[in-house]
Every structure is written in structure tokens, then in C-alpha cells.
Design a protein around this motif. Structure first.
Motif, PDB file in Angstrom:
ATOM      1  N   SER A 123      28.491  37.696  47.931  1.00 42.14           N
ATOM      2  CA  SER A 123      30.321  38.041  47.888  1.00 42.14           C
ATOM      3  C   SER A 123      31.031  38.671  48.837  1.00 42.14           C
ATOM      4  CB  SER A 123      31.174  38.521  46.501  1.00 42.14           C
ATOM      5  OG  SER A 123      30.632  39.671  45.636  1.00 42.14           O
ATOM      6  N   TYR A 164      37.073  38.691  49.854  1.00 44.65           N
ATOM      7  CA  TYR A 164      36.523  38.687  48.715  1.00 44.65           C
ATOM      8  C   TYR A 164      36.008  40.158  48.736  1.00 44.65           C
ATOM      9  CZ  TYR A 164      36.130  33.956  46.749  1.00 44.65           C
ATOM     10  OH  TYR A 164      36.361  32.863  45.685  1.00 44.65           O
ATOM     11  N   PHE A 204      31.905  35.104  39.029  1.00 48.82           N
ATOM     12  CA  PHE A 204      31.189  36.268  38.955  1.00 48.82           C
ATOM     13  C   PHE A 204      29.911  36.918  39.022  1.00 48.82           C
ATOM     14  CE2 PHE A 204      35.679  36.582  41.486  1.00 48.82           C
ATOM     15  CZ  PHE A 204      35.194  36.100  43.079  1.00 48.82           C
TER      16      PHE A 204
END
Lengths: 467, 430
Positions: B79, B85, B126
Motif C-alpha cells: 500500500s 492509500y 490490510f
């Protein structure tokens, strides 16, 4: 009360060891100046010597130079003290001693000349002591503070320490890496600051970030590698302007600097307090500071592990030998990528350490190195041992189907690893730490007693025969 | 003033620190790249966090390659390299080491508590097998692996501690949650099977009314996202929806970089044979497709380009739409053609093609040398030069997502032309 002998004894380096020597002329001068008033404070003595050194410069050169020598003696003591403290606090964990630090800072050329009764050498070199004396001003701080500040800021000393993983974060880096929410938390928790104080500190910090961090990123963009320097007058002006735009409060650059220093100082005190509660970041043997949850598991698993040892003893030794051979090969391969022809020294050093129980200092000259820490870095024993254990576990897992259950979760795996470590190491952890730090300079000169050391020797010997 | 010893000098000695063995020195290129990435973040406080986090990722990669070359690390899809992000989430999520997902978080210099974006822990996209705490000593150019915690431990600790999400969408985790032994991390990475730590299942994003409502809110917020952090404008619940949905993440980022600052040439309108006012102002002329005989000069010039492209195997479909603009400089003049067409509307990820080609103006001299560059938000996608502009055709082709934009730069001899970005804005185009 001052320890007055520090004004006529100087600490110097002799064959890499520190020695204290007396300068009789300085002692005589000191006694005649202060008439053995033992109750006198250091600050008073230093002020008087400093005035003597400067004011009598023209009239009485001898008295002036003797006052200077007294101050230089004191500086040498203090310099030694700072190195000693650093060595005591970090040396053993980071592979250096106080003596390694001294050559950078304990090199007063004037004292060395005075001792042999030569005139001051004319040279462009300026020792740390000379710099200290040139800038010292008793009105602004004690000589102690002055010395410790210059020692700690000495570029080469700093570089040496950083190579060993020891450093002092600057105020400005500390402020860079602290956000306003942390300031809020700390100022409330540790200092009981008022809401207004906290808000002001946060506002100032945000303005500092807006200027200093941005400039830092730009410096990095241009390839800059400097440590964080105190903000320049221009930066302080921009910080003050930013603060005024954000909050409508107008501060002078001097106030901005003082307030920022005060915030940094508070953060530093908090860091020190917090560090006291969390020893692990400097601890060599990390096993003590496992999170509590993990630790409670160990006893529970004891029985299982004993069972494991009994059942798999036959596989254990074979697998260990295989792990040792693979990991040592991997290490050599890694080393060769950085430096050719390192294989022989590595194997020799491993052999001397494990099979003959020699210390790192004893090993160094035999493989063409100077210092014990260079051997420590070459061997990387704790990494080697961790890798052997992990390799061993993988080999065992593939050989012994029943072992799979021990690999099913992280806690059991770590607990298994600790069991294996205990079997392999017996007392060796302590010895390696001792040997690496050389606090006691052990003279064993025999095969180390642990199982891992015995099998490593067996492997090294068979390897040598093959060569 | 500055030369004076500071009052805390006495306590300094106590504050000397030692970095652990598991450390690595950052290289100048690491700083260059981290700075480059941080420049895509527009709010200053977040920019620094992203900068540090990028350094942490470089440091971890380097440490792992040196310390455990047997382990394979893959961080290209992390990310941290996606500005949209990291604009919301300063953590190195979705790094892979072997079969494990790793999330790197930067530790606080105050050592006892660490801020971790809640999304890195609570949003399945995540969630990581291991959360690795990285100490970044930016000043000293050193990075240290200072601790780790696995996902199941986090869940257990969290059940007991019931930590709340702070106002800046982070959790404040105590140091004691992390195991400081980096060898134990290697032990786990080397010996543990990946299924030993269960991660929450990733749900595919569904267009619910929550998502639609949030999209509308983001569009409405618009430029407010440029000056305020999303956590100042949205609730935690909205934050969860936002970070679970890539389209919304991109939309929020567009708000943050401020598309009103840099106007867009919306090629979506071309599909309906319209052109926006900005394009008109800049002298863009819509090309009728297929090029009609009524505009003979245009046809001749363009046929030349079309033939040249076909020689290279590039065929313009009948559905394509395009426009052209003349670029003038003292050294010469040229014509820039921009053709776009939709590649796929129906697939999961709708895409469109942007084709940029440079050709001469009718009866005019071409500049001698030409250079054409196409960038997206993060990198240069195409960059080529032609030393003799009369030899061959300089053209670039890029494929974009819906809402993606491209910046085109043309250098003709010494003259530089920066063209405002091309994008496909659906809302306006439909």
C-alpha cells in the motif's frame, strides 16, 4: 567540595590505555593560588583559573599558562569520565570499550608538550580540549557541561559510536518525529500542563513541522546527509510567521527557539522515564522481555518438550550436524558476496572461539584484524546460533511427523525454539556475551562446553581435514 | 543564543540510545525515493509520516535481504507505494514475505506507545499475519526492526484492553504488545505454516447505499479534503467504508490533490461529440470520426498519421473519438492528435485507451527534434524522443482506469509544452 587533584593530574593515553600523570608545576601553582582551601567549589576554581588564564595573558605569561594547564587537566578528567560512562552504559552490548573512544577526544597537545616541558607545538591541529577552552565562558555554564557537550558532539566519535549502533538523537530530530497528539499526551500525563500550555506547545510544534520538516525533506531530495542542525535564524523567522498566520500569536525568533528547546527537553525527560520501564531496547538477551502471554506458556509446555527430546534424540544430533553445515556454508556465501577470501578467517575464528575457547581479542590478530569488535562483527554469533536453531527445527519438522503439532502456532513454535536453545547452549549465552564484551577478559583457552560448540567443533575439524 | 549549551545537557547522557543488532543503514537512493513518494501527499503532517514509513519499508527489505536471504520479500504491491492509500494510511501494508502478509509500522521516538492506523489492524484488506514495528532514525539514516506482533496476538490483546480508535484514526498500542526479538520474527517466518495464523476473510466490495452516500459526501467535500485530514471530516465508520473501497480511496485522493487546481480535459465528453470549455479555450478541435471528406486538409494530414500507426500495428477502432491542437513555437509548429476509445465497459475494471500522436501542421515545417512524455500521478509511463521529426511518427499509447488521469509533455527543439491532464470523468460525461 572539589576533588582538587583533578587540576594537576592529567589523563592521557599510553599504548591504548589511559594513565593518570601528575604535573608538579601545576600542583604548586594550584596550591599557591588557592592555599588548600578544600571547601571551595569547582565553579569558583574554574572561574578564577579562567580569569587568570585570560587576564594575565600579557603581564604574567607563566601564571597564565599554568592556570591553563590546570583547566586542561580538569578537562582531561571530565573527557575521560564521559567516555567511561558511554563505555559502561553501552560498551558491552555494542562491542566497544571506553579505551576505543579515548583516542578521538583525549589528545590534548598542550598538556603533552607541557609534560615533556616542551613549548607548545605549532600545528594547525586543535584538540578537543583546545576547542573547549577557546569557547568556554563560566557565565554561560559549567566546564563540566561544556566538556560533555563537545565530547558528545565530536564528529569522529559520533561516527564511531553510530557504527556501533549508539547515538544521541538531536532535539530537532526528536521534534521532527513527535506529533502534536503525543505532546498532548505527555504534557498531560507527565507534566500536568494546563490546557492553554498544551495548546501553545502543539501550535508551535505544528509550525515547526511546517517549516523544518519540509526543509529537511528538501535537503534529502538534494542528497543531503547532515544531522539535524539547529534551526537557522531564517527558519525561526518562518516558524514565527507560520505561527502568527495559524494562531495570530506573534513571538520573537528567540522565544521560538527557547520554547522549542523547552518542548524537546520535556520530551527527552519523558523518553528517559519511559526507557526505564522498557529495558528491552538495549538488552542483549531478549528472552527476558517476552510479552507476558508468551512466558506463561513455557511451563505448560515443559513436559511436552522433555518428551520431544527423549523421542527424537537420534534425529536430533544428525539434524543438528546438518543444520550447522548448511548455516555455516550460507554465512560464508553471504560474506563472500561482500568480500572475497574471507572464508578462511571466518572458519579460523569460529574454530578458535568454539574449539579453543579463545577470546575475541586473542582471535583478532590471528585473522588479520585489530579489534575485538571486528571479530564480533565477522562472526555474528547470535545470528549464527539463531539460524542454526531455526534450520535444525526445519530439518526435524520434515523428519519427524509428530513434531508438526509444535509448529501449529506461533507461541508453541517460539517455546520449542527456546527449549532447543536450552539444550544446545547450556551456559554458552552468558559466555558469548562475556567474550564479546570482554568485560572480564576470560582466559579459558579450552573447548567451550555446550553441545552446539562441541558439534560446531566436530564440523570445523572435519571441514579442515577435507581442506 | 544558538551556540549556548542547552539546559537539558546534563540529562543527555541518559538519553544516548543503542540500536539493536537488527539494524540497517539507509542508502541515498532510499531517501530520494521516499522523498519522491512523500511529494504526492499534500498535507504536511501526513507527508512526514509517509516519508518515514517509506524509509521503514526500504530498511526492512534491506535488512531481510542481508539477514535472511533465504526468505523472499515482495513489496511492489504494498500500500505504501500507492499515493491514494498512503494519503489515508501511513503504514506499509500488504508486503509479502513467503506466504505471510506483513504490515510495517513506524515506532514512536517516545518508545513506550506507538500510533498504528486502525485500518491496518481492523480492515481485512490490510490485516497482516505479522505487524512489524520499525524504528526509523531519520537523522542517523538507520532503521531497526524493533518488535513484532502477530494478528492473533493483536486480537487477544485487544479483547482484553478494548482500545478505542483515536481522533486521527489510529490506535495507540503499548510497546509491551510487541516481541522485541527479531530472531523470533525470523523463526516464525521460516518455520511457521501460513495457516497457523488466521486472517479475516476479505469481502468483495458491494455497492451499498453506504458506499453511494459516502461517494456523494466526498464529491461534496471536494476541496475541503485539500486542507483537512479525512479524519477531521469523516466518522470512523465512514473511514472504514472508505478504506474498504478502492474507488472511494481514489476519489478521496483526487479531492486531496485538488482537481480544481489543475483542470482536466475530460475526454469522456468526446464520446458524445462534445468538448469542455477548458479544451476549447486551449484550442482543441474535435475531430469528426471517421474523418469526413468535408475537412480535406485534416483528412490528408491525419491519414498520414493513421497509415504510420498502422505500419506499427496500431489500429484505431470506429468507436474512437479524438481531438487535435496546434502547438506553436519559434522554432517550428506541430499538431498534436489525441484519440481515445473505451476498451471494456462491461468487465469488472472498465478501461479506456489514450493515444497521443504528433504530426506536422499543413504546409508547415516540423521542429527538428521531438520528445513526448506521458505520466500518471506517480510515474512516467512513456518517454521517447525522435532526433529527426521527419523520420517516423512519435506516438504514445496508455490504458487508464475510469477516473485515472494522464499528463502529457511535448518538447519540440527547445520549446516545452505542458498539456493539462486528460481524464475520463464519468459523472460529467454521462
Amino acid at each position: 567540595m572539589a576533588l582538587t587533584s583533578r587540576y594537576w593530574e592529567f589523563v592521557k593515553l599510553n599504548a591504548n590505555k589511559h594513565r593518570v600523570e601528575m604535573i608538579v608545576a601545576a600542583q604548586t601553582y594550584f596550591h599557591s593560588s588557592f592555599q588548600e582551601r578544600v571547601e571551595i567549589a569547582d565553579a569558583t576554581i574554574q572561574r578564577q583559573l579562567w580569569q587568570e588564564m585570560r587576564q594575565n595573558n600579557q603581564i604574567n605569561t607563566e601564571s597564565s599558562s599554568l592556570a591553563e594547564i590546570c583547566l586542561r587537566c580538569y578537562i582531561s578528567h571530565k573527557t575521560y569520565q564521559v567516555c567511561f560512562d558511554l563505555g559502561t552504559k553501552f560498551g558491552s552490548h555494542n562491542g566497544f570499550t571506553c579505551e576505543d573512544l579515548l583516542p578521538y577526544v583525549l589528545d590534548d597537545e598542550v598538556l603533552l608538550a607541557a609534560q615533556t616541558q616542551q613549548t607548545t607545538p605549532v600545528s594547525s591541529y586543535q584538540s578537543l580540549a583546545t576547542t573547549v577552552l577557546k569557547t568556554f565562558d563560566p557565565a554561560k555554564g559549567s566546564l563540566n557541561t561544556w566538556v560533555s557537550r563537545y565530547v558528545k558532539q565530536h564528529p569522529e566519535l559520533k561516527r564511531f559510536l553510530l557504527q556501533h549502533g549508539v547515538y544521541l538523537i538531536s532535539d530537532w530530530a526528536l521534534l521532527n518525529d513527535t506529533n502534536s497528539r503525543e505532546v498532548q499526551r505527555i504534557f498531560t500525563k507527565m507534566y500536568n500542563s494546563t490546557t492553554v500550555e498544551i495548546q501553545q506547545a502543539c501550535d508551535l510544534l505544528i509550525s515547526y513541522h511546517a517549516v523544518y520538516r519540509e526543509d529537511r525533506i528538501e535537503q534529502r531530495f538534494k542528497g543531503g546527509t547532515l544531522l539535524c542542525q539547529p534551526p537557522t535564524l531564517e527558519q525561526l523567522t518562518r516558524i514565527a510567521e507560520n505561527l502568527q498566520t495559524q494562531t495570530d500569536r506573534r513571538f520573537s525568533t528567540e522565544v521560538v527557539l527557547n520554547q522549542l528547546s523547552a518542548i524537546a527537553s520535556k520530551l527527552r525527560r519523558y523518553r528517559i522515564a519511559a526507557q526505564g520501564g522498557y529495558v528491552s531496547s538495549v538488552s542483549f538477551d531478549q528472552a527476558d522481555v517476552q510479552p507476558i502471554v508468551e512466558r506463561s506458556q513455557i511451563n505448560q509446555d515443559d513436559e511436552e518438550q522433555n518428551e520431544f527430546i527423549n523421542l527424537y534424540q537420534t534425529h536430533f544430533l544428525e539434524s543438528l550436524d546438518q543444520a550447522i553445515s548448511q548455516v555455516v556454508d550460507d554465512f560464508i556465501h553471504q560474506l563472500q558476496q561482500k568480500r572475497a577470501a574471507v572464508e578462511e578467517s571466518f572458519i579460523k575464528a569460529l574454530h578458535l572461539f568454539h574449539c579453543e575457547g579463545q577470546s575475541m581479542t586473542q582471535i583478532a590478530p590471528q585473522i588479520g584484524l585489530k579489534k575485538q569488535y571486528e571479530v564480533t562483527r565477522l562472526l555474528k554469533l547470535s545470528e549464527l546460533r539463531a539460524d542454526i536453531r531455526q534450520k535444525l527445527l526445519l530439518i526435524l519438522r520434515d523428519r519427524v511427523l509428530d513434531l508438526a503439532k509444535h509448529f501449529a502456532n506461533s507461541e508453541r513454535l517460539q517455546s520449542l525454539d527456546r527449549q532447543v536453545e536450552a539444550i544446545l547452549d547450556e551456559q554458552i549465552s552468558g559466555m558469548i556475551q562475556e567474550a564479546e564484551s570482554e568485560v572480564k577478559n576470560p582466559t579459558r583457552n579450552q573447548l567451550l562446553p555446550s553441545l552446539l560448540a562441541r558439534r560446531l567443533c566436530y564440523y570445523l575439524n572435519s571441514r579442515n581435514t577435507k581442506l | 543564543m544558538i551556540g549556548q549549551p542547552l539546559p537539558q545537557d546534563f540529562s543527555d547522557l541518559l538519553d544516548w540510545r543503542s540500536l539493536k543488532e537488527a539494524r540497517t543503514e539507509l542508502l541515498p537512493e532510499h531517501f530520494q525515493q521516499a522523498v519522491h513518494l512523500s511529494k504526492s501527499i499534500h498535507l504536511s503532517q501526513q507527508r512526514w509520516q509517509v516519508y518515514l514509513c517509506a524509509l521503514a519499508v526500504f530498511g526492512f527489505e534491506q535488512w531481510l535481504q542481508e539477514r535472511a536471504p533465504d526468505l523472499h520479500i515482495e513489496s511492489d504491491s504494498a500500500s505504501i507505494w500507492q499515493p491514494a492509500y498512503v494519503n489515508l494510511l501511513a503504514a506499509g501494508c500488504n508486503i509479502r514475505v513467503g506466504d505471510f502478509k506483513i504490515c510495517l509500522i513506524t515506532s514512536s521516538h517516545l518508545t513506550d506507545q506507538h500510533s498504528v492506523p486502525f485500518a491496518a489492524l481492523d480492515i481485512p484488506d490490510f490485516a497482516a499475519h505479522f505487524y512489524v514495528l520499525m524504528q526509523v532514525e531519520e537523522e542517523q539514516q538507520q532503521v531497526t526492526v524493533s518488535g513484532f506482533m502477530n494478528y492473533e496476538q493483536y486480537q487477544r490483546y485487544q479483547v482484553a484492553a478494548r482500545l478505542q480508535i483515536d481522533a486521527d484514526w489510529t490506535y495507540t498500542l503499548p510497546s509491551t504488545w510487541f516481541n522485541p526479538d527479531s530472531d523470533a520474527l525470523l523463526l516464525n517466518l521460516r518455520c511457521l505454516p501460513a495457516d497457523a495464523i488466521q486472517l479475516p476473510a476479505i469481502r468483495s466490495t458491494i455497492e451499498t447505499h453506504t458506499v453511494i452516500a459516502l461517494r456523494q459526501k466526498l464529491v461534496k467535500l471536494g476541496s475541503e479534503l485539500k486542507t483537512q485530514y479525512p479524519w477531521q471530516l469523516l466518522t470512523v465508520k465512514e473511514g472504514t467504508t472508505l478504506l474498504s473501497n478502492p474507488d472511494l480511496v481514489n476519489l478521496a485522493y483526487k479531492g486531496a490533490v485538488g482537481f480544481s487546481v489543475q483542470p482536466l480535459i475530460n475526454v469522456g465528453l468526446w464520446l458524445r461529440d462534445r468538448i469542455d470549455s477548458l479544451a476549447q479555450e486551449l484550442g482543441w478541435m474535435l475531430m469528426p470520426f471517421p474523418v469526413l471528406s468535408g475537412m480535406r486538409s485534416l483528412q490528408e494530414e491525419f491519414d498520414h498519421i493513421r497509415a504510420g500507426l498502422q505500419q506499427q500495428g496500431v489500429y484505431i477502432p470506429l468507436t474512437a473519438r479524438g481531438a487535435y491542437r496546434d502547438l506553436e513555437s519559434e522554432q517550428g509548429s506541430l499538431r498534436m492528435y489525441v484519440i481515445m476509445w473505451v476498451i471494456s465497459e462491461t468487465t469488472e475494471k472498465p478501461e479506456w485507451m489514450l493515444l497521443v500522436a504528433l504530426g506536422p501542421q499543413p504546409q508547415a515545417q516540423m521542429p527538428k527534434t521531438l520528445r513526448l512524455e506521458v505520466r500518471d500521478e506517480t510515474q512516467i509511463l512513456f518517454g521517447e524522443s525522435l532526433q529527426d521529426a521527419n523520420q517516423g511518427i512519435l506516438y504514445a499509447q496508455v490504458i487508464g482506469d475510469w477516473n485515472e488521469r494522464f499528463w502529457v509533455t511535448v518538447t519540440a527543439d527547445d520549446a516545452l509544452f505542458e498539456i493539462p491532464p486528460f481524464g475520463l470523468e464519468l459523472e460529467e460525461a454521462m
